[in-house]
Design a protein around this motif. Structure first.
Motif, PDB file in Angstrom:
ATOM      1  N   TRP A 190       0.838  -1.187   0.000  1.00 31.16           N
ATOM      2  CA  TRP A 190       0.000   0.000   0.000  1.00 31.16           C
ATOM      3  C   TRP A 190       0.884   1.252   0.000  1.00 31.16           C
ATOM      4  CZ3 TRP A 190      -5.377  -0.755   0.427  1.00 31.16           C
ATOM      5  CH2 TRP A 190      -5.781  -2.050   0.755  1.00 31.16           C
ATOM      6  N   THR A 191       0.392   2.307  -0.637  1.00 32.59           N
ATOM      7  CA  THR A 191       0.972   3.635  -0.440  1.00 32.59           C
ATOM      8  C   THR A 191       0.010   4.384   0.454  1.00 32.59           C
ATOM      9  OG1 THR A 191      -0.105   4.533  -2.409  1.00 32.59           O
ATOM     10  CG2 THR A 191       2.142   3.670  -2.685  1.00 32.59           C
ATOM     11  N   CYS A 192       0.506   5.379   1.176  1.00 30.82           N
ATOM     12  CA  CYS A 192      -0.378   6.093   2.084  1.00 30.82           C
ATOM     13  C   CYS A 192      -0.005   7.566   2.188  1.00 30.82           C
ATOM     14  CB  CYS A 192      -0.386   5.454   3.466  1.00 30.82           C
ATOM     15  SG  CYS A 192       1.210   5.380   4.275  1.00 30.82           S
ATOM     16  N   THR A 193      -1.015   8.353   2.538  1.00 32.65           N
ATOM     17  CA  THR A 193      -0.858   9.771   2.821  1.00 32.65           C
ATOM     18  C   THR A 193      -1.554  10.025   4.142  1.00 32.65           C
ATOM     19  OG1 THR A 193      -0.923  10.289   0.467  1.00 32.65           O
ATOM     20  CG2 THR A 193      -1.303  12.112   1.985  1.00 32.65           C
ATOM     21  N   SER A 194      -0.848  10.673   5.073  1.00 31.01           N
ATOM     22  CA  SER A 194      -1.456  10.946   6.370  1.00 31.01           C
ATOM     23  C   SER A 194      -1.536  12.442   6.614  1.00 31.01           C
ATOM     24  CB  SER A 194      -0.668  10.273   7.495  1.00 31.01           C
ATOM     25  OG  SER A 194       0.626  10.800   7.579  1.00 31.01           O
ATOM     26  N   GLU A 195      -2.615  12.823   7.281  1.00 29.01           N
ATOM     27  CA  GLU A 195      -2.837  14.223   7.639  1.00 29.01           C
ATOM     28  C   GLU A 195      -3.200  14.304   9.112  1.00 29.01           C
ATOM     29  OE1 GLU A 195      -5.279  16.598   5.030  1.00 29.01           O
ATOM     30  OE2 GLU A 195      -5.063  15.113   3.440  1.00 29.01           O
ATOM     31  N   CYS A 196      -2.529  15.210   9.816  1.00 28.83           N
ATOM     32  CA  CYS A 196      -2.868  15.474  11.208  1.00 28.83           C
ATOM     33  C   CYS A 196      -3.996  16.504  11.244  1.00 28.83           C
ATOM     34  CB  CYS A 196      -1.658  15.984  11.974  1.00 28.83           C
ATOM     35  SG  CYS A 196      -0.405  14.714  12.173  1.00 28.83           S
ATOM     36  N   SER A 197      -4.822  16.432  12.266  1.00 29.68           N
ATOM     37  CA  SER A 197      -5.990  17.305  12.348  1.00 29.68           C
ATOM     38  C   SER A 197      -5.696  18.674  12.935  1.00 29.68           C
ATOM     39  CB  SER A 197      -7.078  16.620  13.174  1.00 29.68           C
ATOM     40  OG  SER A 197      -7.455  15.427  12.535  1.00 29.68           O
ATOM     41  N   ALA A 198      -4.647  18.785  13.741  1.00 20.41           N
ATOM     42  CA  ALA A 198      -4.347  20.076  14.375  1.00 20.41           C
ATOM     43  C   ALA A 198      -3.874  21.086  13.332  1.00 20.41           C
ATOM     44  CB  ALA A 198      -3.278  19.894  15.444  1.00 20.41           C
ATOM     45  N   ALA A 199      -4.331  22.328  13.466  1.00 23.04           N
ATOM     46  CA  ALA A 199      -3.978  23.378  12.505  1.00 23.04           C
ATOM     47  C   ALA A 199      -2.485  23.644  12.463  1.00 23.04           C
ATOM     48  CB  ALA A 199      -4.728  24.660  12.838  1.00 23.04           C
ATOM     49  N   SER A 200      -1.795  23.417  13.572  1.00 22.49           N
ATOM     50  CA  SER A 200      -0.363  23.698  13.628  1.00 22.49           C
ATOM     51  C   SER A 200       0.489  22.554  13.082  1.00 22.49           C
ATOM     52  CB  SER A 200       0.049  23.975  15.079  1.00 22.49           C
ATOM     53  OG  SER A 200      -0.170  22.812  15.858  1.00 22.49           O
ATOM     54  N   GLU A 201      -0.142  21.479  12.662  1.00 20.43           N
ATOM     55  CA  GLU A 201       0.605  20.323  12.181  1.00 20.43           C
ATOM     56  C   GLU A 201       1.165  20.573  10.786  1.00 20.43           C
ATOM     57  OE1 GLU A 201       1.507  17.622  13.865  1.00 20.43           O
ATOM     58  OE2 GLU A 201       0.495  18.429  15.620  1.00 20.43           O
ATOM     59  N   PRO A 202       2.210  19.835  10.430  1.00 23.85           N
ATOM     60  CA  PRO A 202       2.846  19.995   9.123  1.00 23.85           C
ATOM     61  C   PRO A 202       1.954  19.486   7.998  1.00 23.85           C
ATOM     62  CG  PRO A 202       3.756  18.118  10.286  1.00 23.85           C
ATOM     63  CD  PRO A 202       2.821  18.813  11.241  1.00 23.85           C
ATOM     64  N   PRO A 203       2.345  19.740   6.758  1.00 18.22           N
ATOM     65  CA  PRO A 203       1.579  19.236   5.621  1.00 18.22           C
ATOM     66  C   PRO A 203       1.543  17.705   5.627  1.00 18.22           C
ATOM     67  CG  PRO A 203       3.643  20.256   4.899  1.00 18.22           C
ATOM     68  CD  PRO A 203       3.524  20.473   6.379  1.00 18.22           C
ATOM     69  N   PRO A 204       0.690  17.124   4.792  1.00 13.42           N
ATOM     70  CA  PRO A 204       0.561  15.658   4.763  1.00 13.42           C
ATOM     71  C   PRO A 204       1.906  14.967   4.533  1.00 13.42           C
ATOM     72  CG  PRO A 204      -1.109  16.680   3.395  1.00 13.42           C
ATOM     73  CD  PRO A 204      -0.174  17.765   3.821  1.00 13.42           C
ATOM     74  N   SER A 205       2.053  13.795   5.140  1.00 10.99           N
ATOM     75  CA  SER A 205       3.241  12.988   4.901  1.00 10.99           C
ATOM     76  C   SER A 205       2.851  11.783   4.057  1.00 10.99           C
ATOM     77  CB  SER A 205       3.881  12.548   6.217  1.00 10.99           C
ATOM     78  OG  SER A 205       3.066  11.606   6.877  1.00 10.99           O
ATOM     79  N   THR A 206       3.831  11.185   3.409  1.00 12.53           N
ATOM     80  CA  THR A 206       3.585  10.027   2.562  1.00 12.53           C
ATOM     81  C   THR A 206       4.390   8.846   3.071  1.00 12.53           C
ATOM     82  OG1 THR A 206       5.354  10.672   1.061  1.00 12.53           O
ATOM     83  CG2 THR A 206       3.128  11.448   0.525  1.00 12.53           C
ATOM     84  N   GLY A 207       3.947   7.659   2.695  1.00 15.61           N
ATOM     85  CA  GLY A 207       4.645   6.469   3.133  1.00 15.61           C
ATOM     86  C   GLY A 207       4.174   5.236   2.406  1.00 15.61           C
ATOM     87  N   THR A 208       4.622   4.095   2.900  1.00 15.61           N
ATOM     88  CA  THR A 208       4.248   2.801   2.340  1.00 15.61           C
ATOM     89  C   THR A 208       3.955   1.836   3.474  1.00 15.61           C
ATOM     90  OG1 THR A 208       6.545   2.036   2.292  1.00 15.61           O
ATOM     91  CG2 THR A 208       5.702   3.102   0.291  1.00 15.61           C
ATOM     92  N   GLU A 209       3.215   0.790   3.153  1.00 12.09           N
ATOM     93  CA  GLU A 209       2.947  -0.259   4.131  1.00 12.09           C
ATOM     94  C   GLU A 209       2.897  -1.591   3.403  1.00 12.09           C
ATOM     95  OE1 GLU A 209       0.237  -0.373   7.929  1.00 12.09           O
ATOM     96  OE2 GLU A 209      -0.981  -0.841   6.167  1.00 12.09           O
ATOM     97  N   HIS A 210       3.508  -2.577   4.014  1.00  8.91           N
ATOM     98  CA  HIS A 210       3.437  -3.954   3.515  1.00  8.91           C
ATOM     99  C   HIS A 210       2.709  -4.770   4.571  1.00  8.91           C
ATOM    100  CE1 HIS A 210       4.428  -7.738   1.626  1.00  8.91           C
ATOM    101  NE2 HIS A 210       4.912  -8.161   2.777  1.00  8.91           N
ATOM    102  N   VAL A 211       1.626  -5.417   4.168  1.00 14.25           N
ATOM    103  CA  VAL A 211       0.841  -6.241   5.096  1.00 14.25           C
ATOM    104  C   VAL A 211       0.986  -7.690   4.665  1.00 14.25           C
ATOM    105  CG1 VAL A 211      -1.422  -6.664   6.124  1.00 14.25           C
ATOM    106  CG2 VAL A 211      -0.792  -4.342   5.392  1.00 14.25           C
ATOM    107  N   ARG A 212       1.445  -8.513   5.604  1.00 12.27           N
ATOM    108  CA  ARG A 212       1.652  -9.934   5.315  1.00 12.27           C
ATOM    109  C   ARG A 212       0.894 -10.787   6.329  1.00 12.27           C
ATOM    110  NH1 ARG A 212       5.553 -11.929   8.937  1.00 12.27           N
ATOM    111  NH2 ARG A 212       6.708 -10.274  10.000  1.00 12.27           N
ATOM    112  N   ALA A 213       0.649 -12.021   5.950  1.00 16.51           N
ATOM    113  CA  ALA A 213      -0.025 -12.961   6.839  1.00 16.51           C
ATOM    114  C   ALA A 213       0.986 -13.626   7.756  1.00 16.51           C
ATOM    115  CB  ALA A 213      -0.752 -14.021   6.025  1.00 16.51           C
ATOM    116  N   LEU A 214       0.575 -13.868   8.978  1.00 21.26           N
ATOM    117  CA  LEU A 214       1.322 -14.700   9.914  1.00 21.26           C
ATOM    118  C   LEU A 214       0.421 -15.904  10.136  1.00 21.26           C
ATOM    119  CD1 LEU A 214       3.852 -14.943  11.705  1.00 21.26           C
ATOM    120  CD2 LEU A 214       2.564 -13.783  13.507  1.00 21.26           C
ATOM    121  N   GLY A 215       0.547 -16.872   9.255  1.00 19.76           N
ATOM    122  CA  GLY A 215      -0.390 -17.983   9.223  1.00 19.76           C
ATOM    123  C   GLY A 215      -1.750 -17.485   8.755  1.00 19.76           C
ATOM    124  N   ALA A 216      -2.798 -18.181   9.142  1.00 14.33           N
ATOM    125  CA  ALA A 216      -4.152 -17.793   8.737  1.00 14.33           C
ATOM    126  C   ALA A 216      -4.863 -16.971   9.806  1.00 14.33           C
ATOM    127  CB  ALA A 216      -4.970 -19.042   8.427  1.00 14.33           C
TER     128      ALA A 216
END
Length: 160
Positions: free
Chosen positions: A20-46
């Motif tokens: 997955w790619t992701c973009t995060s936004e903080c709700s506080a007005a003083s927070e920085p602009p959105p940040s970007t990132g990635t996530e890998h989700v894998r199974a640990l068994g079923a």
């Protein structure tokens, strides 16, 4: 101990598998602009999923996060944990899936993020918007009993 068998709740978590790619936004007005990132989700068994992510931090560094999610049949609840390289604490989840099977609400408790000391209750809500889109919304319980959004992460599945 016998091997546990997966239930519908475990199969629901399998929808999160992939990159997955992701973009995060903080709700506080003083927070920085959105940040970007990635996530890998894998199974640990079923029975478990492991979500490994990284994202840009406000100071320009890279933050790394690890979330585990599963379903505990004996408790009748989703359970899991979250840890991030930017915090010295680990959060432990207990949660439920809504009747429409689109939203997983995870409850936890951790350090008060307003700097007042003590602990606060938090809620992380994973909402499916389709097979290739989801959000994670983090909320904090306020003294008046209301929930205030701290941040929201929007995920888009990477198709290869």
């Amino acid at each position: 101990m016998t091997n546990a068998q997966p239930h519908d709740e475990h199969r629901w978590l399998q929808q999160l598998l992939g990159d997955w790619t992701c973009t995060s936004e903080c709700s506080a007005a003083s927070e920085p602009p959105p940040s970007t990132g990635t996530e890998h989700v894998r199974a640990l068994g079923a029975l478990w999923v492991v979500c490994e992510g990284s994202a840009s931090m406000p100071d320009g560094s890279s933050g790394h996060m690890l979330m585990t999610l599963g379903y505990d049949q004996a408790q009748g609840a989703f359970v899991g944990s979250w840890a991030g390289s930017m915090m010295a604490c680990m959060f432990f989840y207990r949660g439920t899936l809504d009747a429409a099977r689109q939203t997983l609400t995870l409850e936890t408790e951790g350090p008060n993020c307003t700097g007042g000391g003590g602990t606060s209750r938090y809620r992380d809500v994973i909402a499916l918007a389709g097979p290739d889109e989801r959000t994670l919304t983090s909320l904090a319980l306020q003294p008046d009993g209301s929930w205030t959004q701290l941040m929201q992460v929007r995920y888009q599945r990477v198709r290869t």
